[in-house]
Enzyme design. Structure first.
Site, PDB file in Angstrom:
ATOM      1  N   ASP A  89      -0.217   5.038   0.987  1.00 54.62           N
ATOM      2  CA  ASP A  89      -0.435   5.932   2.123  1.00 54.62           C
ATOM      3  C   ASP A  89      -0.427   5.148   3.432  1.00 54.62           C
ATOM      4  O   ASP A  89      -1.166   4.179   3.587  1.00 54.62           O
ATOM      5  CB  ASP A  89      -1.761   6.679   1.967  1.00 54.62           C
ATOM      6  CG  ASP A  89      -1.720   7.670   0.816  1.00 54.62           C
ATOM      7  OD1 ASP A  89      -0.900   8.588   0.868  1.00 54.62           O
ATOM      8  OD2 ASP A  89      -2.502   7.503  -0.141  1.00 54.62           O
ATOM      9  N   ASP A 137       0.850  -1.179   0.000  1.00 52.42           N
ATOM     10  CA  ASP A 137       0.000   0.000   0.000  1.00 52.42           C
ATOM     11  C   ASP A 137       0.892   1.237   0.000  1.00 52.42           C
ATOM     12  O   ASP A 137       2.082   1.158   0.325  1.00 52.42           O
ATOM     13  CB  ASP A 137      -0.908  -0.025   1.232  1.00 52.42           C
ATOM     14  CG  ASP A 137      -1.932   1.090   1.216  1.00 52.42           C
ATOM     15  OD1 ASP A 137      -2.486   1.374   0.149  1.00 52.42           O
ATOM     16  OD2 ASP A 137      -2.173   1.687   2.285  1.00 52.42           O
ATOM     17  N   ASP A 156      -1.258  -0.910   6.077  1.00 55.21           N
ATOM     18  CA  ASP A 156      -1.426  -0.299   7.399  1.00 55.21           C
ATOM     19  C   ASP A 156      -2.851  -0.441   7.907  1.00 55.21           C
ATOM     20  O   ASP A 156      -3.170   0.060   8.984  1.00 55.21           O
ATOM     21  CB  ASP A 156      -1.036   1.184   7.352  1.00 55.21           C
ATOM     22  CG  ASP A 156      -2.044   2.023   6.571  1.00 55.21           C
ATOM     23  OD1 ASP A 156      -2.396   1.617   5.440  1.00 55.21           O
ATOM     24  OD2 ASP A 156      -2.472   3.083   7.078  1.00 55.21           O
TER      25      ASP A 156
END
Length: 259
Positions: free
Chosen positions: A15, A13, A209
């Site tokens: 961000d 990922d 995250d």
């Protein structure tokens, strides 16, 4: 339990893993550089459909992260691939920005509000009540409802913003029709991404995250999963979910030596 194969390809990922609020996370440059030096297939993923891969490549480059355009995979690209497989050369009414409209143009789709095959909803900085009303009427008239991703909010410097999932809920309430979400946590986004780089799930890993999108999508696609604690999820949060990542680490810096 069967022994895991060595990791031959990586999906990560963007961000919360590589960057945070416009700045690179320590270790992100070392991780990307190690990936490029290794020659292993990799993809940087984002559920955000606003930007084209070229836009994102330039944005990352300004932060010192050199990611080739072909190594960026967005929910807009996953949506376009899905539509191209389902109904090649179709038509769509689109609420979204250049990342989504460019992806649909590239597969030969015609963008129209006249009896479209699909209504496709993605992110935009300015959701228009007029556009949402048109989407409701087109769906009620028979257009199929597709969304790039289910994220209900997006980040901004002022605080959370309503995102695709929230607007999709409004349209669903008005039409009674649930959309098909192409982006994470749909494992379709992982599988189409893996296919794009010629990789296989059993020898691939997903870094994220968020438990509810990144880790779930990686798990359901059959990959090893690594949760980093530099984004939206804390170590305590992981205990709230019925599934677990393969491993939890503090940041992307802890994964450099695994490449």
């Amino acid at each position: 339990m069967a022994e895991r194969k060595p990791i031959e390809s990586w999906l990560t990922d963007m961000d919360g893993v590589l960057i945070h609020e416009g700045t690179p996370i320590p270790g992100a440059d070392a991780f990307i550089n190690r990936l490029r030096e290794s020659g292993k297939p990799f993809l940087v993923l984002t559920n955000n459909s606003i930007y084209t891969p070229r836009d994102l490549q330039a944005r990352l480059s300004r932060m010192g992260l050199e990611v080739p355009v072909e190594n960026i995979w967005t929910s807009a690209l996953a949506t376009a691939k899905f539509l191209d497989d389902q109904r090649p050369g179709g038509t769509a009414y689109v609420i979204g920005e250049a990342g989504l409209t460019t992806a649909l143009h590239d597969i030969g789709y015609i963008l129209t509000d006249h009896e479209p095959d699909y209504v496709v909803l993605g992110e935009t900085r300015t959701y228009s009540f007029e556009a949402m009303t048109k989407a409701v009427r087109l769906i009620n008239a028979g257009a199929r409802f597709i969304c790039t991703n289910p994220d209900e909010t997006g980040p901004s410097t002022e605080g959370p913003l309503p995102a695709t999932g929230a607007v999709a809920a409004l349209i669903t309430k008005a039409t009674g029709k649930q959309p098909y979400f192409a982006g994470k946590p749909n494992p379709l986004m992982m599988r189409t991404g893996l296919n794009a780089i010629g990789a296989h799930s059993h020898s691939s890993a997903m870094i994220g995250d968020r438990m509810d999108t990144d880790i779930l999508a990686g798990l359901e696609a059959g990959m090893q999963t690594f949760l980093v604690l530099t984004g939206l999820t804390s170590k305590e949060d992981t205990e709230k979910f019925p599934y677990r990542p393969t491993k939890t680490v503090n940041s992307i810096a802890d994964l450099v030596d695994l490449v």
